[in-house]
Motif scaffolding. Sequence first.
Motif, short mmCIF file in Angstrom:
data_model
loop_
_atom_site.label_atom_id
_atom_site.label_comp_id
_atom_site.label_asym_id
_atom_site.label_seq_id
_atom_site.Cartn_x
_atom_site.Cartn_y
_atom_site.Cartn_z
N LEU A 34 32.89 69.94 16.92
CA LEU A 34 32.45 68.82 17.74
C LEU A 34 32.72 69.11 19.22
O LEU A 34 31.90 68.82 20.08
CB LEU A 34 33.21 67.57 17.30
CG LEU A 34 32.46 66.25 17.34
CD1 LEU A 34 31.13 66.36 16.62
CD2 LEU A 34 33.30 65.15 16.71
N VAL A 91 28.86 64.30 10.80
CA VAL A 91 27.60 63.66 11.17
C VAL A 91 27.42 63.71 12.69
O VAL A 91 26.36 64.06 13.20
CB VAL A 91 27.53 62.19 10.67
CG1 VAL A 91 26.28 61.50 11.19
CG2 VAL A 91 27.56 62.14 9.16
N ALA A 92 28.51 63.41 13.40
CA ALA A 92 28.47 63.48 14.87
C ALA A 92 28.18 64.91 15.31
O ALA A 92 27.37 65.14 16.23
CB ALA A 92 29.78 63.00 15.46
N GLY A 93 28.82 65.86 14.62
CA GLY A 93 28.60 67.26 14.97
C GLY A 93 27.15 67.66 14.79
O GLY A 93 26.54 68.26 15.69
N LEU A 148 32.71 62.70 11.44
CA LEU A 148 32.85 63.86 12.33
C LEU A 148 31.72 64.87 12.11
O LEU A 148 31.04 65.23 13.06
CB LEU A 148 34.22 64.50 12.17
CG LEU A 148 35.40 63.60 12.55
CD1 LEU A 148 36.71 64.32 12.34
CD2 LEU A 148 35.28 63.16 14.00
N PRO A 174 29.20 58.52 15.06
CA PRO A 174 28.45 59.54 15.79
C PRO A 174 27.68 58.88 16.93
O PRO A 174 27.17 57.80 16.78
CB PRO A 174 27.49 60.06 14.72
CG PRO A 174 27.33 58.94 13.75
CD PRO A 174 28.57 58.14 13.80
N TYR A 175 27.65 59.57 18.05
CA TYR A 175 26.98 58.97 19.20
C TYR A 175 25.64 59.62 19.46
O TYR A 175 25.44 60.80 19.26
CB TYR A 175 27.85 59.07 20.46
CG TYR A 175 28.77 60.24 20.46
CD1 TYR A 175 28.28 61.51 20.71
CD2 TYR A 175 30.12 60.07 20.16
CE1 TYR A 175 29.13 62.59 20.67
CE2 TYR A 175 30.97 61.16 20.14
CZ TYR A 175 30.47 62.42 20.39
OH TYR A 175 31.29 63.49 20.34
N GLU A 215 30.21 71.69 20.53
CA GLU A 215 28.87 71.11 20.73
C GLU A 215 28.86 70.17 21.93
O GLU A 215 27.90 70.12 22.69
CB GLU A 215 28.42 70.36 19.48
CG GLU A 215 28.13 71.25 18.29
CD GLU A 215 27.03 72.26 18.54
OE1 GLU A 215 26.08 71.94 19.28
OE2 GLU A 215 27.13 73.38 18.00
N ASN A 253 24.60 71.75 29.33
CA ASN A 253 23.14 71.68 29.43
C ASN A 253 22.69 70.53 30.34
O ASN A 253 21.63 70.58 30.93
CB ASN A 253 22.51 71.48 28.06
CG ASN A 253 22.61 72.75 27.22
OD1 ASN A 253 22.88 73.82 27.75
ND2 ASN A 253 22.43 72.60 25.91
N PRO A 300 23.39 61.25 21.89
CA PRO A 300 23.70 61.93 23.16
C PRO A 300 23.10 61.22 24.37
O PRO A 300 23.74 61.15 25.41
CB PRO A 300 23.08 63.32 22.98
CG PRO A 300 23.07 63.53 21.51
CD PRO A 300 22.83 62.18 20.90
N HIS A 342 20.64 67.89 19.01
CA HIS A 342 20.28 67.64 20.40
C HIS A 342 20.34 68.94 21.20
O HIS A 342 19.43 69.25 21.97
CB HIS A 342 21.20 66.59 21.00
CG HIS A 342 20.72 66.07 22.32
ND1 HIS A 342 19.92 64.96 22.42
CD2 HIS A 342 20.92 66.52 23.57
CE1 HIS A 342 19.63 64.75 23.69
NE2 HIS A 342 20.23 65.68 24.42
N ASN A 343 21.42 69.70 21.00
CA ASN A 343 21.58 70.94 21.75
C ASN A 343 20.49 71.96 21.42
O ASN A 343 20.08 72.74 22.27
CB ASN A 343 22.96 71.56 21.47
CG ASN A 343 24.06 70.76 22.14
OD1 ASN A 343 23.80 70.01 23.07
ND2 ASN A 343 25.27 70.92 21.65
N GLN A 376 24.56 65.74 14.79
CA GLN A 376 23.71 65.06 15.76
C GLN A 376 23.71 65.80 17.10
O GLN A 376 22.66 65.99 17.72
CB GLN A 376 24.23 63.64 15.95
CG GLN A 376 23.13 62.68 16.31
CD GLN A 376 23.62 61.25 16.25
OE1 GLN A 376 24.69 60.94 16.76
NE2 GLN A 376 22.86 60.39 15.63
N LEU A 377 24.92 66.25 17.50
CA LEU A 377 25.00 67.00 18.76
C LEU A 377 24.28 68.34 18.65
O LEU A 377 23.58 68.76 19.56
CB LEU A 377 26.47 67.23 19.13
CG LEU A 377 27.26 66.00 19.57
CD1 LEU A 377 28.70 66.38 19.83
CD2 LEU A 377 26.65 65.42 20.82
N MET A 378 24.46 69.00 17.48
CA MET A 378 23.78 70.30 17.29
C MET A 378 22.28 70.14 17.40
O MET A 378 21.60 70.93 18.04
CB MET A 378 24.13 70.87 15.92
CG MET A 378 25.53 71.44 15.85
SD MET A 378 25.90 71.96 14.15
CE MET A 378 27.65 72.22 14.29
#
Lengths: 220, 331
Positions: free
Chosen positions: A13, B135-137, B133, A102-103, A16, A23, A105, B143-144, B139-141
């Motif tokens: 986390l 799931v959040a990971g 955690l 989860p947020y 990322e 970015n 972004p 997006h990235n 989601q960020l992946m």
Amino acid sequence: MKRIMIIEDETSLRDELSLLLKNAGYEPIAVTDYNNVSEQMKAANVDLILLDINLPNVNGETLLQEYRRSSDTPVIMLTSRNTEIDEVLSMSYGADDFVTKPYNPTILFLRISAVLKRSASKGTAQMYHDAEVSTVKGSLIKNGTEQILTKNEMIIFQLLLDRIGEIVTRDELMTALWDNDEFVNDNALSVNISRLRGKLVELGYPDAIETRKKQGYVLK
Amino acid sequence: MKLTEFIRDRLIAYLIYTTIWALVLVFLFAFHVPVEAIIIASVLIMLGVIAAEMWAFLRKRRFYEKLMSDLSQLDKKYLLSEMLDEPEFLDGRILHNAICEADKSMCEHIAEYRRENKNFREYIELWVHEIKLPVAGLQLMCHNDGNTRYNEQLRRIDDYIENVLYYARSESAEKDYIIKPVSLKRVFSEVAVRNREELQAHGMNLKTSELDTDVMTDGKWLSFIIGQLMSNSLKYDATEIIVKGEDFPDRTVLHFRDNGIGIPESDLPFIFDKTFTGENGRTHKKSTGMGLYIVKKLCDRLGHTVEASSVQGEFTEISIIFGKNELYKIE
């Protein structure tokens, strides 16, 4: 470049999140050693801290409470502990915002830029080229002529102005509008942007908002 | 305990007395005891038996009458043993001790279940934090990597996780919420922003009015409740959601109205029941019958009232009524 400290013990986390911030044009500083987080927080010269609540050895809320005694750098709590009690506690210890995992972004960026702006702009008027941006009156003033913007147009203009020269996606604009209780749809967004363009032309800024196909808009 | 019941209960004893006395009489007559003496003896013995029986009846009656009246007055019948005084007669004491012992054992049993339940719930809470955690990971992946294809599925996973969490919270006896002034506007827009992509994909129109008011509730719970209502609107083909606050001197009402397929009148009284799916569940989309049940449970626990009205094919309106108690306001 704004420096943001990330205090998050979940490695993937954290990585990322760092990438995400990098970015988006921020400079992320990730804490990797959780033995003396408090000292690291105090020593770091950053503009904002993202702080997790569940950390090894220590509780984020306690860290925040301790940190607030010596610094008023904005802190956003990031947590999966989604209870009102945690939020109230964090806010009372001096957190500037509380975002749960989860947020999304886009929403996270919105919160980050809102908090950064709140701490940076203490009464100084924002300028767009030679026009003054008055958020209070909701207008642009250039050489004595005032152009009134609607609430939606102001939200859009603000976001574009904060990231002048960068691409702002429709998704981000939409999130910002919704976050301000303006539940507009795609068409309404297009209409608002073309009206904003028209008003900028009247003030003498033709082609101020450039459309990037399939990416978003850039304010020049 | 009635006298006739007591006598009927003691009938065998009386029969034995009478038989023995009849035999004694036979002997007395055989030995030519004077009739007057026999009568006097009979009357005396009879009086003695009646007096002894009356005494036994009265003291039993006092104990059992109190027991019965306590029992009918108690709303939690198992507290009976706390109300009883130990009687002085033997069978009463035996009964009293038996009740007390049974009660104690039941309390231990309940405590054990409560403990297990609490452990289970704590584990669910912990698990929910853990599963969020990755799931959040993810989601960020996404997006990235510039990939938005998985967002919808991730959001669904998160929704289902929240359902489990709030189901556990709604069933638990523990107080893990805090009541404080919460802005209806803030909660609603937070839920709307979170669900923006899905709402827009369905072409949903949101109209809000008079939400500039604070209600006494737990913000996180309310945001889950509104999220549930919104996901129902999406599920049942609504294209417009109208949310309105209404302020009264003693209460605030939040009206959540959509123009979806509506609920048949015959199903309306049951929509808050656990696992009730009704006609819409059968004919329409997958429905678990849990959403509104959890909503109702949460509202009950927070002290809000929730009501539903609907006309099939026209609208569904869920109203949440927030009480305004001055005592609530702790500044």
